[in-house]
Design a protein around this motif. Sequence first.
Motif, PDB file in Angstrom:
ATOM      1  N   ARG A  42     -16.676 -18.147  -6.833  1.00  9.71           N
ATOM      2  CA  ARG A  42     -17.698 -17.979  -7.660  1.00  9.71           C
ATOM      3  C   ARG A  42     -17.557 -16.649  -8.360  1.00  9.71           C
ATOM      4  N   GLU A  43     -16.989 -15.585  -7.705  1.00  8.41           N
ATOM      5  CA  GLU A  43     -16.580 -14.320  -8.593  1.00  8.41           C
ATOM      6  C   GLU A  43     -15.596 -14.789  -9.521  1.00  8.41           C
ATOM      7  N   TYR A  44     -14.586 -15.385  -9.275  1.00  6.09           N
ATOM      8  CA  TYR A  44     -13.381 -15.637 -10.370  1.00  6.09           C
ATOM      9  C   TYR A  44     -14.181 -16.256 -11.542  1.00  6.09           C
ATOM     10  N   LYS A  47     -17.835 -13.821 -12.311  1.00  7.30           N
ATOM     11  CA  LYS A  47     -17.668 -12.470 -12.141  1.00  7.30           C
ATOM     12  C   LYS A  47     -19.107 -11.785 -11.434  1.00  7.30           C
ATOM     13  N   LEU A  49     -20.132 -10.752  -8.550  1.00  8.30           N
ATOM     14  CA  LEU A  49     -20.080  -9.456  -7.849  1.00  8.30           C
ATOM     15  C   LEU A  49     -19.836  -8.464  -8.398  1.00  8.30           C
ATOM     16  N   THR A  50     -18.758  -8.676  -9.518  1.00  6.72           N
ATOM     17  CA  THR A  50     -18.684  -7.392 -10.186  1.00  6.72           C
ATOM     18  C   THR A  50     -19.810  -6.871 -11.079  1.00  6.72           C
ATOM     19  N   ARG A  57     -15.013  -3.845 -10.617  1.00 10.21           N
ATOM     20  CA  ARG A  57     -14.482  -4.750  -9.860  1.00 10.21           C
ATOM     21  C   ARG A  57     -13.812  -4.354  -8.709  1.00 10.21           C
ATOM     22  N   ALA A  60     -16.651  -4.088  -6.205  1.00 11.92           N
ATOM     23  CA  ALA A  60     -17.066  -5.081  -5.610  1.00 11.92           C
ATOM     24  C   ALA A  60     -16.013  -5.797  -4.846  1.00 11.92           C
ATOM     25  N   CYS A  61     -14.638  -5.598  -5.146  1.00  9.84           N
ATOM     26  CA  CYS A  61     -13.742  -6.213  -4.147  1.00  9.84           C
ATOM     27  C   CYS A  61     -13.877  -5.367  -2.689  1.00  9.84           C
ATOM     28  N   TYR A 129      -8.934 -12.576  -6.987  1.00  8.06           N
ATOM     29  CA  TYR A 129     -10.115 -13.373  -7.635  1.00  8.06           C
ATOM     30  C   TYR A 129     -10.936 -12.470  -8.374  1.00  8.06           C
ATOM     31  N   PHE A 130     -10.739 -11.216  -8.367  1.00  5.61           N
ATOM     32  CA  PHE A 130     -11.413 -10.226  -9.037  1.00  5.61           C
ATOM     33  C   PHE A 130     -10.444  -9.742 -10.218  1.00  5.61           C
TER      34      PHE A 130
END
Length: 215
Positions: A42-44, A47, A49-50, A57, A60-61, A129-130
């Motif tokens: 979902r992040e990919y 974004k 989380l970012t 990012r 977030a990571c 993914y980030f």
Amino acid sequence: MSSFPVSLSELVEYVDFNQQSFLISAASIAFNPTFWNIVARREYRTKFLTKLFGGNRDVACYALAVTIFGLGIFRDFLYERALRDQPSHPALEGENVTYAAYALLAIGNLLVVASTWQLGIQGTFLGDYFGILKDKMITGFPFNITSAPMYHGSTLSFLGTALLYGKPAGILLTLHVLIVYTIAIQFENPFTAGIYAKRERERAKAAGFEEKKEL
């Protein structure tokens, strides 16, 4: 000293499937890779989380890394608790089994630590993914032994712990770990390969554009 090996059917007879802790441990083992794969994908794509961390990012990571690490510690706690509630088998209580257990734990932890050292925190915890990608594929130890040292090292550690406690239930849960991780690899490897393939296409396109400009 007890004899070993023992048949699988005999080991299963020493597994108390009615123990709630056993079922909870099995559920947590399946939950963790399912969780981080869903969140990372979902992040990919979005974004989310970012964005949640103000567009940073890296932060977030690291936040996801802390979450995954915490879930792993809790999973291990549930596993150990499940083993304590299970009966031991006499064939798993000899000195040779104990030596084998410590050897498995040592090898398993070596694979995990070496993998983390090679990849770094972000590389270990789904930084790809980030958009945090490595410059090139890592082929040194432990990746020259296995393509998934984190997963295989963790599996060996589960088995070592099961033998150390002398619990057939732990061996069965280790088999569950192996199946869950094998399935996770089938989802993760192609997706990660696709991320890097996309980057190479973008690099090739950019290089071609620069060549046209020079002409």
